[in-house]
Motif scaffolding. Structure first.
Motif, mmCIF file in Angstrom:
data_model
loop_
_atom_site.group_PDB
_atom_site.id
_atom_site.type_symbol
_atom_site.label_atom_id
_atom_site.label_comp_id
_atom_site.label_asym_id
_atom_site.label_seq_id
_atom_site.Cartn_x
_atom_site.Cartn_y
_atom_site.Cartn_z
ATOM 1 N N TYR A 8 1.827 3.370 0.224
ATOM 2 C CA TYR A 8 3.300 2.396 -0.110
ATOM 3 C C TYR A 8 4.426 2.068 0.685
ATOM 4 C CZ TYR A 8 7.237 0.652 -4.180
ATOM 5 O OH TYR A 8 7.033 0.062 -4.283
ATOM 6 N N ASN A 9 5.251 2.984 1.494
ATOM 7 C CA ASN A 9 5.655 2.844 2.213
ATOM 8 C C ASN A 9 5.632 2.008 3.464
ATOM 9 O OD1 ASN A 9 8.407 3.507 0.155
ATOM 10 N ND2 ASN A 9 6.934 6.060 0.765
ATOM 11 N N PRO A 10 6.535 1.335 3.808
ATOM 12 C CA PRO A 10 5.762 0.615 5.745
ATOM 13 C C PRO A 10 5.597 1.837 6.960
ATOM 14 C CG PRO A 10 7.366 -1.068 4.452
ATOM 15 C CD PRO A 10 7.723 0.428 3.975
ATOM 16 N N PRO A 11 4.771 1.761 7.627
ATOM 17 C CA PRO A 11 3.979 0.584 7.737
ATOM 18 C C PRO A 11 2.709 0.665 7.472
ATOM 19 C CG PRO A 11 4.077 2.582 9.267
ATOM 20 C CD PRO A 11 4.512 2.968 8.607
ATOM 21 N N ARG A 12 2.491 0.935 5.944
ATOM 22 C CA ARG A 12 1.467 1.120 5.013
ATOM 23 C C ARG A 12 0.122 1.524 5.795
ATOM 24 N NH1 ARG A 12 4.863 -0.426 1.888
ATOM 25 N NH2 ARG A 12 6.692 -2.751 1.722
ATOM 26 N N GLY A 13 0.023 2.727 6.195
ATOM 27 C CA GLY A 13 -1.269 2.960 7.285
ATOM 28 C C GLY A 13 -2.611 3.764 5.516
ATOM 29 N N LEU A 14 -3.318 3.341 6.194
ATOM 30 C CA LEU A 14 -4.900 3.844 5.476
ATOM 31 C C LEU A 14 -4.983 5.163 5.334
ATOM 32 C CD1 LEU A 14 -7.424 2.641 4.235
ATOM 33 C CD2 LEU A 14 -8.028 3.322 6.092
ATOM 34 N N GLN A 15 -4.391 5.745 4.203
ATOM 35 C CA GLN A 15 -4.150 7.036 3.613
ATOM 36 C C GLN A 15 -5.056 7.130 2.619
ATOM 37 O OE1 GLN A 15 -1.958 8.618 -0.241
ATOM 38 N NE2 GLN A 15 -0.401 7.572 1.230
ATOM 39 N N SER A 16 -6.368 6.709 2.687
ATOM 40 C CA SER A 16 -7.676 7.601 1.906
ATOM 41 C C SER A 16 -8.657 6.142 1.547
ATOM 42 C CB SER A 16 -7.823 8.112 0.714
ATOM 43 O OG SER A 16 -8.756 8.713 0.425
ATOM 44 N N THR A 17 -10.297 6.602 2.358
ATOM 45 C CA THR A 17 -11.113 5.725 1.544
ATOM 46 C C THR A 17 -12.309 7.132 1.577
ATOM 47 O OG1 THR A 17 -12.125 6.247 4.195
ATOM 48 C CG2 THR A 17 -10.938 4.218 3.799
ATOM 49 N N GLY A 18 -12.300 8.085 0.492
ATOM 50 C CA GLY A 18 -12.311 8.302 0.017
ATOM 51 C C GLY A 18 -12.118 10.429 1.051
ATOM 52 N N SER A 19 -12.616 11.560 0.685
ATOM 53 C CA SER A 19 -12.777 12.766 0.601
ATOM 54 C C SER A 19 -13.496 13.120 1.666
ATOM 55 C CB SER A 19 -11.934 13.613 -0.043
ATOM 56 O OG SER A 19 -10.174 13.220 -0.589
ATOM 57 N N LYS A 20 -13.382 14.480 2.243
ATOM 58 C CA LYS A 20 -14.626 14.979 2.978
ATOM 59 C C LYS A 20 -14.079 16.816 2.826
ATOM 60 C CE LYS A 20 -17.329 16.146 6.884
ATOM 61 N NZ LYS A 20 -18.313 16.187 6.322
ATOM 62 N N ILE A 21 -15.420 16.779 2.733
ATOM 63 C CA ILE A 21 -14.871 18.352 2.184
ATOM 64 C C ILE A 21 -15.282 19.356 3.380
ATOM 65 C CG2 ILE A 21 -15.499 21.145 1.016
ATOM 66 C CD1 ILE A 21 -15.811 19.276 -1.719
ATOM 67 N N ILE A 73 -20.771 10.582 -6.250
ATOM 68 C CA ILE A 73 -19.309 9.745 -5.697
ATOM 69 C C ILE A 73 -19.303 8.936 -4.979
ATOM 70 C CG2 ILE A 73 -17.215 11.088 -5.141
ATOM 71 C CD1 ILE A 73 -18.328 12.808 -7.422
ATOM 72 N N VAL A 74 -18.689 7.746 -5.466
ATOM 73 C CA VAL A 74 -18.493 6.513 -4.738
ATOM 74 C C VAL A 74 -17.042 6.037 -4.043
ATOM 75 C CG1 VAL A 74 -19.060 3.913 -4.135
ATOM 76 C CG2 VAL A 74 -21.202 5.974 -5.130
ATOM 77 N N TYR A 75 -16.954 5.751 -2.953
ATOM 78 C CA TYR A 75 -15.687 5.235 -2.434
ATOM 79 C C TYR A 75 -15.542 3.706 -2.199
ATOM 80 C CZ TYR A 75 -12.872 2.545 1.145
ATOM 81 O OH TYR A 75 -12.108 2.037 1.729
ATOM 82 N N VAL A 76 -15.489 2.564 -2.860
ATOM 83 C CA VAL A 76 -15.320 1.318 -3.537
ATOM 84 C C VAL A 76 -14.351 0.392 -1.896
ATOM 85 C CG1 VAL A 76 -14.903 -0.522 -4.781
ATOM 86 C CG2 VAL A 76 -16.309 2.072 -5.388
ATOM 87 N N PRO A 77 -14.397 0.155 -1.420
ATOM 88 C CA PRO A 77 -13.599 -0.596 -0.569
ATOM 89 C C PRO A 77 -12.822 -1.772 -1.069
ATOM 90 C CG PRO A 77 -15.829 -0.138 0.948
ATOM 91 C CD PRO A 77 -16.390 -0.048 -0.281
ATOM 92 N N GLN A 78 -13.309 -2.226 -1.342
ATOM 93 C CA GLN A 78 -12.959 -4.123 -2.474
ATOM 94 C C GLN A 78 -11.591 -3.625 -3.565
ATOM 95 O OE1 GLN A 78 -15.749 -3.425 -2.428
ATOM 96 N NE2 GLN A 78 -17.151 -4.757 -1.419
ATOM 97 N N GLY A 79 -11.525 -2.388 -4.322
ATOM 98 C CA GLY A 79 -10.542 -1.767 -4.386
ATOM 99 C C GLY A 79 -9.905 -1.212 -4.016
ATOM 100 N N ILE A 80 -8.296 -1.647 -4.167
ATOM 101 C CA ILE A 80 -7.287 -1.887 -3.081
ATOM 102 C C ILE A 80 -6.050 -1.025 -4.105
ATOM 103 C CG2 ILE A 80 -5.102 -2.304 -1.496
ATOM 104 C CD1 ILE A 80 -7.610 -4.590 -0.463
ATOM 105 N N ILE A 81 -5.052 0.114 -3.402
ATOM 106 C CA ILE A 81 -3.915 0.769 -4.271
ATOM 107 C C ILE A 81 -2.936 1.161 -3.199
ATOM 108 C CG2 ILE A 81 -5.283 1.758 -6.739
ATOM 109 C CD1 ILE A 81 -4.076 4.208 -5.293
ATOM 110 N N TRP A 82 -1.863 1.438 -3.829
ATOM 111 C CA TRP A 82 -1.014 2.315 -2.811
ATOM 112 C C TRP A 82 -0.614 2.727 -3.159
ATOM 113 C CZ3 TRP A 82 -1.666 -3.266 -2.994
ATOM 114 C CH2 TRP A 82 -2.185 -4.098 -2.646
ATOM 115 N N HIS A 83 -0.227 3.880 -2.441
ATOM 116 C CA HIS A 83 0.239 5.556 -3.314
ATOM 117 C C HIS A 83 1.855 6.105 -2.292
ATOM 118 C CE1 HIS A 83 -0.588 10.291 -3.595
ATOM 119 N NE2 HIS A 83 -0.305 9.343 -4.981
#
Length: 291
Positions: free
Chosen positions: A122-135, A204-214
């Protein structure tokens, strides 16, 4: 929440412009006691306009992330009969199309059960936080993937899990495997739930086109030792429940031979007694108790 519903509190964010035109919202309040009377709850819902409904369930205590969501999920399944359930943290901002993207992807394959979006800081520089999780089974942990290439490719892909701050699931998955493990209270509960979903043969699927800020940690960070204790304890419970004997043994060697001493050393170096106590208590409860 009540003040917001009637238009007395304005949203302050660089992401959105406050819109007074969609106020007031119809705020429906239910206590836990009132939820026992299905007919009354159903009548309250029928009175409210579909697009301006804000439902507030007033629990008698803090049940944690897991059971708090379970109560809302059960409410939705009982009274709203949805095809999908979305878990969304209160410290997020969403792209207008993110939910459509997730639902459309879900409906392309009957075996897709759980989905997550691209999550940016959410906060600058708005880096990528998650594109799914790996165990990481040998470490008893789960990491957020941050692959820019996956975002640019724009193609949904299978992952081990998705983060609970924005998790969409088909309602049938909850019917089949149940809700989040309420013993976990907070942390690792969505990972554990995703593993159960995979064992039930859902993708379990990661969807790139869906975007949120956390924002992340906006609530738990205010409580000293909360995250350290629950994350430490729950990773032991998770491994005992789902890892193979070999994976659990490797995890114990890694954790007790390296992770334990590195954290204790860090806490002593920084003279952070509260975090040290929380960590040691988490290890003890993780080993001796069961989730």
């Amino acid at each position: 929440m009540k003040e917001y519903a009637v238009g007395r509190i304005q949203v302050e964010s660089s992401f959105v412009r406050y819109n007074p035109d969609n106020k007031p919202l119809c705020l429906i309040e239910h206590s836990q006691e009132e939820l026992k009377f299905n007919d009354r709850v159903q009548k309250d819902l029928e009175k409210a306009p579909l697009e301006r409904k804000l439902i507030l369930i007033k629990n008698i205590k803090n049940y944690g992330f897991a059971e708090g969501n379970n109560i809302a999920i059960k409410y939705a399944m009982t009274f709203l009969k949805p095809d999908h359930i979305l878990l969304l943290n209160n410290d997020t901002i969403v792209d207008p199309d993110f939910l459509d993207e997730l639902v459309q992807t879900a409906e392309t394959d009957l075996n897709i059960g759980v989905l997550g979006p691209t999550i940016y800081d959410y906060n600058p520089p708005r880096g990528l936080q998650s594109t799914g999780s790996k165990i990481l089974w040998n470490h008893g942990d789960a990491i957020n993937l941050t692959y820019e290439a996956d975002v640019k490719a724009g193609i949904p892909k299978e992952v081990d899990a998705v983060t609970g701050c924005a998790l969409l699931a088909k309602s049938e998955v909850f019917k089949k495997i149940g809700g989040l493990n309420n013993n976990y209270f907070a942390y690792f509960e969505e990972i554990e739930w995703c593993v159960r979903a995979r064992k039930a043969m859902y993708k379990i699927v990661y969807v790139p086109q869906g975007i949120i800020w956390h924002k992340g940690g906006a609530t738990s960070s205010k409580i000293t030792g909360f995250a350290v204790y629950h994350h430490t304890r729950n990773r032991f419970w998770f491994m005992k429940q789902h890892a193979s004997d070999k994976q659990y043994l490797i995890f114990l060697v890694y954790f007790l031979g390296f992770k334990f001493f590195s954290f204790v050393g860090w806490a002593l170096l920084h003279k952070n007694k509260p975090l040290l106590v929380s960590f040691i208590k988490g290890v003890k409860d993780g080993i001796l108790a069961h989730g």
